[in-house]
Design a protein around this motif. Structure first.
Motif, PDB file in Angstrom:
ATOM      1  N   ILE A   1      39.837  19.032 -10.220  1.00 26.29           N
ATOM      2  CA  ILE A   1      39.582  18.101  -9.120  1.00 26.29           C
ATOM      3  C   ILE A   1      38.273  18.467  -8.429  1.00 26.29           C
ATOM      4  O   ILE A   1      37.476  17.589  -8.082  1.00 26.29           O
ATOM      5  CB  ILE A   1      40.781  18.080  -8.147  1.00 26.29           C
ATOM      6  CG1 ILE A   1      41.977  17.410  -8.837  1.00 26.29           C
ATOM      7  CG2 ILE A   1      40.414  17.358  -6.852  1.00 26.29           C
ATOM      8  CD1 ILE A   1      43.290  17.561  -8.107  1.00 26.29           C
ATOM      9  N   GLY A   2      38.021  19.756  -8.263  1.00 24.89           N
ATOM     10  CA  GLY A   2      36.753  20.197  -7.685  1.00 24.89           C
ATOM     11  C   GLY A   2      35.568  19.765  -8.532  1.00 24.89           C
ATOM     12  O   GLY A   2      34.559  19.285  -8.016  1.00 24.89           O
TER      13      GLY A   2
ATOM     14  N   PHE B   1      49.721  17.264  -5.885  1.00 21.75           N
ATOM     15  CA  PHE B   1      48.323  16.911  -5.693  1.00 21.75           C
ATOM     16  C   PHE B   1      48.246  15.430  -5.315  1.00 21.75           C
ATOM     17  O   PHE B   1      48.280  14.553  -6.178  1.00 21.75           O
ATOM     18  CB  PHE B   1      47.511  17.212  -6.958  1.00 21.75           C
ATOM     19  CG  PHE B   1      47.374  18.681  -7.228  1.00 21.75           C
ATOM     20  CD1 PHE B   1      46.246  19.366  -6.810  1.00 21.75           C
ATOM     21  CD2 PHE B   1      48.379  19.384  -7.875  1.00 21.75           C
ATOM     22  CE1 PHE B   1      46.113  20.731  -7.042  1.00 21.75           C
ATOM     23  CE2 PHE B   1      48.257  20.744  -8.111  1.00 21.75           C
ATOM     24  CZ  PHE B   1      47.124  21.415  -7.690  1.00 21.75           C
TER      25      PHE B   1
ATOM     26  N   GLU C   1      48.298  25.021 -11.765  1.00 18.34           N
ATOM     27  CA  GLU C   1      47.821  24.700 -10.415  1.00 18.34           C
ATOM     28  C   GLU C   1      46.352  25.074 -10.245  1.00 18.34           C
ATOM     29  O   GLU C   1      45.565  24.309  -9.697  1.00 18.34           O
ATOM     30  CB  GLU C   1      48.658  25.418  -9.356  1.00 18.34           C
ATOM     31  CG  GLU C   1      50.000  24.792  -9.121  1.00 18.34           C
ATOM     32  CD  GLU C   1      50.806  25.519  -8.051  1.00 18.34           C
ATOM     33  OE1 GLU C   1      50.429  26.656  -7.657  1.00 18.34           O
ATOM     34  OE2 GLU C   1      51.807  24.950  -7.615  1.00 18.34           O
ATOM     35  N   GLN C   2      45.982  26.259 -10.707  1.00 21.00           N
ATOM     36  CA  GLN C   2      44.601  26.708 -10.578  1.00 21.00           C
ATOM     37  C   GLN C   2      43.655  25.793 -11.364  1.00 21.00           C
ATOM     38  O   GLN C   2      42.605  25.394 -10.871  1.00 21.00           O
ATOM     39  CB  GLN C   2      44.455  28.157 -11.055  1.00 21.00           C
ATOM     40  CG  GLN C   2      43.054  28.712 -10.910  1.00 21.00           C
ATOM     41  CD  GLN C   2      42.537  28.700  -9.484  1.00 21.00           C
ATOM     42  OE1 GLN C   2      43.269  28.985  -8.542  1.00 21.00           O
ATOM     43  NE2 GLN C   2      41.271  28.356  -9.309  1.00 21.00           N
TER      44      GLN C   2
ATOM     45  N   SER D   1      34.992  16.113  -8.236  1.00 27.56           N
ATOM     46  CA  SER D   1      34.604  15.732  -6.883  1.00 27.56           C
ATOM     47  C   SER D   1      33.094  15.826  -6.660  1.00 27.56           C
ATOM     48  O   SER D   1      32.594  15.462  -5.599  1.00 27.56           O
ATOM     49  CB  SER D   1      35.311  16.616  -5.855  1.00 27.56           C
ATOM     50  OG  SER D   1      36.699  16.374  -5.887  1.00 27.56           O
TER      51      SER D   1
ATOM     52  N   LYS E   1      43.200  22.485  -9.553  1.00 27.45           N
ATOM     53  CA  LYS E   1      42.274  22.611  -8.425  1.00 27.45           C
ATOM     54  C   LYS E   1      40.831  22.611  -8.927  1.00 27.45           C
ATOM     55  O   LYS E   1      39.956  21.957  -8.352  1.00 27.45           O
ATOM     56  CB  LYS E   1      42.558  23.897  -7.651  1.00 27.45           C
ATOM     57  CG  LYS E   1      43.830  23.846  -6.843  1.00 27.45           C
ATOM     58  CD  LYS E   1      44.103  25.192  -6.189  1.00 27.45           C
ATOM     59  CE  LYS E   1      45.474  25.197  -5.546  1.00 27.45           C
ATOM     60  NZ  LYS E   1      45.872  26.523  -5.051  1.00 27.45           N
ATOM     61  N   GLU E   2      40.576  23.353 -10.001  1.00 22.25           N
ATOM     62  CA  GLU E   2      39.228  23.421 -10.559  1.00 22.25           C
ATOM     63  C   GLU E   2      38.790  22.072 -11.122  1.00 22.25           C
ATOM     64  O   GLU E   2      37.640  21.669 -10.950  1.00 22.25           O
ATOM     65  CB  GLU E   2      39.157  24.500 -11.635  1.00 22.25           C
ATOM     66  CG  GLU E   2      39.274  25.904 -11.088  1.00 22.25           C
ATOM     67  CD  GLU E   2      39.268  26.967 -12.168  1.00 22.25           C
ATOM     68  OE1 GLU E   2      38.556  26.790 -13.186  1.00 22.25           O
ATOM     69  OE2 GLU E   2      39.970  27.978 -11.996  1.00 22.25           O
TER      70      GLU E   2
END
Length: 151
Positions: free
Chosen positions: A87-88, A14, A80-81, A91, A84-85
């Motif tokens: 960071i989302g 990442f 990993e999932q 964001s 991603k969540e």
């Protein structure tokens, strides 16, 4: 359980995460592009493989008081999932309304008021004149209802 090195390799995928050393050989990972106050995504990756991932968006009982989930025994794909969540989540500023959002409200006489979202405030306009300003949508809707306006 994944090792320290395996988890470190996952986090390194990442590019938006910045690794920072902390005490006792532990590592933290920050997301400097966060639109929220929090930038710390991975807290205290320990040489024994233990770590905490920021996940206040999950409705789970096993989050600590700061919203971190222990990822000691999670698989690579689960981590990993969650990353991603996380960071989302970081964001976005969490605001469900976009700057410039507006709605029209009318009363029984056909008069119209505009409710507009600007600078994180709710503004009620009569034509181009400001009628009232509220910090929350609920307060603005309460005012409109009290004055007999509906959408």
């Amino acid at each position: 359980m994944l090792t320290f090195e395996q988890k470190q390799q996952i986090f390194a995928r990442f590019d938006e995460l910045e690794e920072k050393s902390v005490s006792m050989g532990r590592l933290n990972y920050h997301f400097e592009g966060s639109k929220r106050e929090k930038t710390l995504v991975i807290k205290h990756l320990h040489p024994n493989g233990n770590a905490w991932l920021y996940a206040p968006f999950l409705e789970r009982d096993d989050l600590d008081k700061e919203g971190y989930l222990n990822i000691r025994d999670l698989s690579e794909s689960e981590i990993e999932q969650l990353l991603k969540e996380a960071i989302g989540y970081l964001s976005t500023d969490g605001d469900p309304y976009q700057e410039g959002f507006y709605e029209w409200y009318q009363d029984g006489n056909g008069d119209a008021l505009k409710l507009s979202y600007e600078n994180k405030m709710w503004i009620i306009y009569t034509g181009e004149n400001v009628e009232a300003v509220f910090p929350t949508r609920e307060a603005a809707l309460g005012y409109l209802a009290d004055e007999g306006f509906q959408d």
